[in-house]
Motif scaffolding. Structure first.
Motif, mmCIF file in Angstrom:
data_model
loop_
_atom_site.group_PDB
_atom_site.id
_atom_site.type_symbol
_atom_site.label_atom_id
_atom_site.label_comp_id
_atom_site.label_asym_id
_atom_site.label_seq_id
_atom_site.Cartn_x
_atom_site.Cartn_y
_atom_site.Cartn_z
ATOM 1 N N UNK A 1 21.704 -11.508 8.631
ATOM 2 C CA UNK A 1 21.301 -10.099 8.520
ATOM 3 C C UNK A 1 19.776 -9.984 8.548
ATOM 4 N N UNK A 2 19.096 -10.890 7.844
ATOM 5 C CA UNK A 2 17.632 -10.860 7.775
ATOM 6 C C UNK A 2 17.032 -11.038 9.176
ATOM 7 N N UNK A 3 17.606 -11.971 9.944
ATOM 8 C CA UNK A 3 17.090 -12.223 11.289
ATOM 9 C C UNK A 3 17.350 -11.013 12.195
ATOM 10 N N UNK A 4 18.578 -10.474 12.066
ATOM 11 C CA UNK A 4 18.966 -9.321 12.876
ATOM 12 C C UNK A 4 18.034 -8.139 12.634
ATOM 13 N N UNK A 5 17.631 -7.951 11.357
ATOM 14 C CA UNK A 5 16.784 -6.808 11.009
ATOM 15 C C UNK A 5 15.297 -7.127 11.137
ATOM 16 N N UNK A 6 14.979 -8.350 11.501
ATOM 17 C CA UNK A 6 13.588 -8.703 11.752
ATOM 18 C C UNK A 6 12.774 -9.070 10.518
ATOM 19 N N UNK A 7 13.432 -9.458 9.426
ATOM 20 C CA UNK A 7 12.670 -9.878 8.241
ATOM 21 C C UNK A 7 12.060 -11.246 8.496
ATOM 22 N N UNK A 8 10.821 -11.441 8.051
ATOM 23 C CA UNK A 8 10.204 -12.761 8.178
ATOM 24 C C UNK A 8 10.336 -13.534 6.876
ATOM 25 N N UNK B 1 12.871 -14.338 3.543
ATOM 26 C CA UNK B 1 14.206 -14.229 2.968
ATOM 27 C C UNK B 1 14.168 -13.409 1.666
ATOM 28 N N UNK B 2 13.082 -13.599 0.886
ATOM 29 C CA UNK B 2 12.962 -12.861 -0.373
ATOM 30 C C UNK B 2 12.930 -11.353 -0.129
ATOM 31 N N UNK B 3 12.167 -10.950 0.889
ATOM 32 C CA UNK B 3 12.054 -9.512 1.180
ATOM 33 C C UNK B 3 13.407 -8.963 1.621
ATOM 34 N N UNK B 4 14.128 -9.742 2.418
ATOM 35 C CA UNK B 4 15.452 -9.300 2.863
ATOM 36 C C UNK B 4 16.380 -9.136 1.661
ATOM 37 N N UNK B 5 16.385 -10.114 0.763
ATOM 38 C CA UNK B 5 17.274 -10.045 -0.413
ATOM 39 C C UNK B 5 16.868 -8.881 -1.315
#
Ligand code: NI
Length: 136
Positions: free
Chosen positions: A19-26, A28-32
């Motif tokens: 999901x993080x990659x799909x949404x373009x997060x660099x 993992x902490x920010x995605x979580x």
């Protein structure tokens, strides 16, 4: 900010990374953080008298008798809650509108319900974000 340690199954972490990659997060902490924030927001019991800003998205058939006028009337009647509305002619029959609303959460929700419950409105969704008192 605090650092915590949590234990997750491998498959669960794979899903988060996907999901993080799909949404373009660099990070993992920010995605979580964002996923947790979204989860908390959806659970949060919010008092009706708290301020919010919101985006109301709806699709309607502009040929439904008087519908366009009724929708405009609703927004004029509650001009204090309506910031702006964007209108898109989707095809020969359907219109998409996105209205930015702000005010008391219960009043914004009531206006959204009056709009989306009209006959001829085929889709309606309200995204509400808590706001500070001076934002509304
Ligand atoms: Ni239109």
């Amino acid at each position: 900010m605090q650092r915590i340690t949590i234990t997750l199954e491998d498959e669960f972490l794979d899903e988060i990374d996907r999901v993080a990659e799909q949404r373009g997060y660099t990070s993992r902490s920010e995605a979580i953080r964002d996923l947790v924030r979204a989860g908390l927001l959806s659970e949060e019991p919010v008092a009706g008298d708290t301020p919010c800003v919101a985006a109301l998205t709806y699709v309607y058939d502009h040929e439904t008798r008087e519908l366009a006028r009724r929708l405009t009337d609703e927004q004029h009647e509650h001009h204090d809650l309506t910031v702006a509305t964007m209108h898109v002619h989707l095809d020969h029959h359907q219109c998409l509108e996105v209205s930015v609303l702000k005010g008391r959460r219960d009043e914004v929700a009531a206006l959204a319900n009056r709009i989306t419950s009209q006959r001829g409105v085929t889709f309606g969704r309200l995204h509400t974000i808590s706001a500070s008192d001076d934002a509304v």
